[in-house]
Design an enzyme around this catalytic site. Sequence first.
Site, short mmCIF file in Angstrom:
data_model
loop_
_atom_site.label_atom_id
_atom_site.label_comp_id
_atom_site.label_asym_id
_atom_site.label_seq_id
_atom_site.Cartn_x
_atom_site.Cartn_y
_atom_site.Cartn_z
N GLU A 130 42.36 41.79 31.00
CA GLU A 130 43.66 42.10 31.60
C GLU A 130 44.80 41.47 30.82
O GLU A 130 45.87 42.07 30.66
CB GLU A 130 43.69 41.64 33.06
CG GLU A 130 42.87 42.50 33.99
CD GLU A 130 41.38 42.22 33.93
OE1 GLU A 130 40.58 43.05 34.43
OE2 GLU A 130 41.01 41.17 33.36
N HIS A 200 38.66 42.83 45.95
CA HIS A 200 39.08 44.22 45.80
C HIS A 200 39.97 44.64 46.97
O HIS A 200 39.95 45.80 47.39
CB HIS A 200 37.87 45.16 45.70
CG HIS A 200 37.02 44.90 44.49
ND1 HIS A 200 36.06 43.93 44.47
CD2 HIS A 200 37.01 45.48 43.26
CE1 HIS A 200 35.46 43.92 43.28
NE2 HIS A 200 36.03 44.85 42.53
#
Length: 397
Positions: A130, A200
């Site tokens: 990321e 998540h």
Amino acid sequence: MSRIFTSVLRSVRRPAATRTPQRLYSTAMDPSVEPIRGLDLGVAHSKLLLRTVADVRSNSELQHAGVADGETKKMNMCQAVNDAMRTVLAADDTSVVFGEDVAFGGVFRCSVGLAEEFGRERIFNTPLTEQGIAGFGIGLAAMGHTAIAEIQFADYIFPAFDQIVNEAAKYRYRSGNQFDVGGLTIRTPCSAVGHGAHYHSQSPEAFFAHVPGLKVVMPRSAVQAKGLLLSAIRDKNPVVFFEPKILYRSAVEQVPVDDYMLPLGKAEVLKPGTDVTVVGYGSQMYALENAVQMIERDMPGVSCELIDLRTILPYDIDTVMQSVNKTGRLVVAHEAPRTQGFAAELAAEVQERCFLRLESPIQRVCGLFVPHPLVFERMYMPCAVRVYEAIKNSLSY
């Protein structure tokens, strides 16, 4: 010995008839209990969505954008995001889409078909880094490209935090406006989905709302997602675009086929009212809608004003302030934890500006201050019942 132990257990066990039944769910999931009493909950029954062509034709924002009378197509939010990226890719040769697994369509299929249509030089996968995705996007944008990056889940945006906060957000300021990375947009799925647990399900928008130089956006529906994403991509500042993933398939609308943009930094008054202002953004809007419906059913004569912020940075304090000066009450809700959440910023600003007009303390309805749970997610969520109680408390103060 085992027989004695069993005998003791039997002697202390209560008769079945007197046992208290175990509640395995929150009351918000049982439509028969108070205060729901049969109300259809959630996005599937929402009146906020533009489900028909007539709804599109009558929408003032789409009229102003010049697309209300044009062709529409039934899309869910995932398809609307895809359509927005396709629109940019077709019109802007410098635009590229990249991230983990985006070349085959992404885990949520938001980029499906783009690589086949525009080529794998413009839609491509990245390594699982990321920080690298954000840094690469900054470099592309600095060289004049339109960089549309995807962080696969908002929960994993934190390795990119340094690049976004210390590089992207400060690029224009530290160069005295000689250079910028305004072509950078970072898309990322966020918020609860029912089974995402710790990693998540998070809503990290408040982390980025603290950073000058960024814009932060979260849409509630397909029409909003397309218009706001097109504005975000074309804005001359780096934008973090949060997409509530539970809405990818559930929020279905008639979406204008033509290119259109919805304004960043401008809230939308979804329902005018006179007695209490109710504010949220993203998927939380549907819990707020249901809470308002229950309050107005149970308290005849009460009228709630419902506002979708849409943009969290910069947020539209003027629209909220005008509403609170009228109603005298404010309820703010979001999925992120209450402590240091964005609702605290909004509450403080409204208290500063509207203090003499407030009739009751500002109410915040937020996620609990715990890591996002799995089996206890229903208890964590700021559901319609919790919002209902907050509105009732505000009105009865």
